[in-house]
Design a protein around this motif. Sequence first.
Motif, short mmCIF file in Angstrom:
data_model
loop_
_atom_site.label_atom_id
_atom_site.label_comp_id
_atom_site.label_asym_id
_atom_site.label_seq_id
_atom_site.Cartn_x
_atom_site.Cartn_y
_atom_site.Cartn_z
N UNK A 4 0.79 -1.22 0.00
CA UNK A 4 0.00 0.00 0.00
C UNK A 4 0.83 1.27 0.00
N UNK A 5 2.13 1.14 0.08
CA UNK A 5 3.02 2.30 0.11
C UNK A 5 3.40 2.67 -1.32
N UNK A 6 3.45 3.97 -1.61
CA UNK A 6 3.82 4.43 -2.95
C UNK A 6 5.31 4.25 -3.19
N UNK A 7 5.66 3.97 -4.45
CA UNK A 7 7.07 3.88 -4.83
C UNK A 7 7.67 5.28 -4.80
N UNK A 8 8.93 5.40 -4.41
CA UNK A 8 9.56 6.72 -4.39
C UNK A 8 9.67 7.31 -5.80
N UNK A 9 9.73 8.62 -5.87
CA UNK A 9 9.79 9.31 -7.17
C UNK A 9 11.19 9.27 -7.78
N UNK A 10 12.20 8.95 -7.01
CA UNK A 10 13.57 8.97 -7.51
C UNK A 10 14.02 7.55 -7.88
N UNK A 11 15.06 7.48 -8.70
CA UNK A 11 15.64 6.19 -9.08
C UNK A 11 17.16 6.28 -8.98
N UNK A 12 17.81 5.12 -9.00
CA UNK A 12 19.27 5.09 -8.93
C UNK A 12 19.93 5.36 -10.27
N UNK A 13 19.28 5.02 -11.36
CA UNK A 13 19.87 5.19 -12.68
C UNK A 13 19.31 6.42 -13.38
N UNK A 14 20.18 7.16 -14.04
CA UNK A 14 19.75 8.33 -14.81
C UNK A 14 19.12 7.89 -16.13
N UNK A 15 18.49 8.81 -16.80
CA UNK A 15 17.95 8.52 -18.12
C UNK A 15 19.07 8.15 -19.09
N UNK A 16 20.23 8.78 -18.95
CA UNK A 16 21.36 8.43 -19.81
C UNK A 16 21.73 6.96 -19.65
N UNK A 17 21.78 6.50 -18.42
CA UNK A 17 22.12 5.09 -18.16
C UNK A 17 21.04 4.18 -18.73
N UNK A 18 19.80 4.55 -18.56
CA UNK A 18 18.71 3.71 -19.07
C UNK A 18 18.71 3.64 -20.60
N UNK A 19 18.96 4.75 -21.27
CA UNK A 19 19.04 4.73 -22.74
C UNK A 19 20.21 3.85 -23.17
N UNK A 20 21.35 4.01 -22.53
CA UNK A 20 22.52 3.19 -22.85
C UNK A 20 22.19 1.70 -22.70
N UNK A 21 21.51 1.33 -21.63
CA UNK A 21 21.16 -0.06 -21.39
C UNK A 21 20.16 -0.59 -22.41
N UNK A 22 19.19 0.23 -22.81
CA UNK A 22 18.23 -0.22 -23.82
C UNK A 22 18.90 -0.43 -25.17
N UNK A 23 19.85 0.43 -25.49
CA UNK A 23 20.60 0.25 -26.74
C UNK A 23 21.47 -1.01 -26.66
N UNK A 24 22.03 -1.27 -25.49
CA UNK A 24 22.83 -2.49 -25.33
C UNK A 24 21.95 -3.73 -25.51
#
Length: 108
Positions: A4-24
Amino acid sequence: MQPGQEAPAWTFLTHHARVLLEIARNPEARLREIASWIGITERTVQNIVNDLHDAGYLTRERVGRHNRYTLNGDLDFRYPTEAGMPVRRLIAMFTDRDLPDGPPSPQS
C-alpha cells in the motif's frame, strides 16, 4: 516497501544510463521504442543519444531507414568517483537480466 506504500519518485539510474542499457539490449531499437520503454519523450531520447555519441560511448550506422548502434563499453564512467571503471561493467550487470515487461531481446 510496505504493501500500500507508494514507490519513491527517484531512481538510482539516470535517463542516460537507461538509454545506454536499452541500446545495449537492442542495438537496432528505434528512439520511439526506447522512449516508450523508459517512459520519457522521444526528443529526450534523441538528445541523450546525441550526448552519448558526442562523448564516444556509442556510434551510429545508418541501416535503411533506421540506425544501428554500437556501444564502446571500454570508456570509463565520467563522474570522478567512478573514474577508471569501464561502463561495460554497468552494461553487463543490467543487460544480462530478463525484463518481464521490458523491451524484446535482440535475439527475438
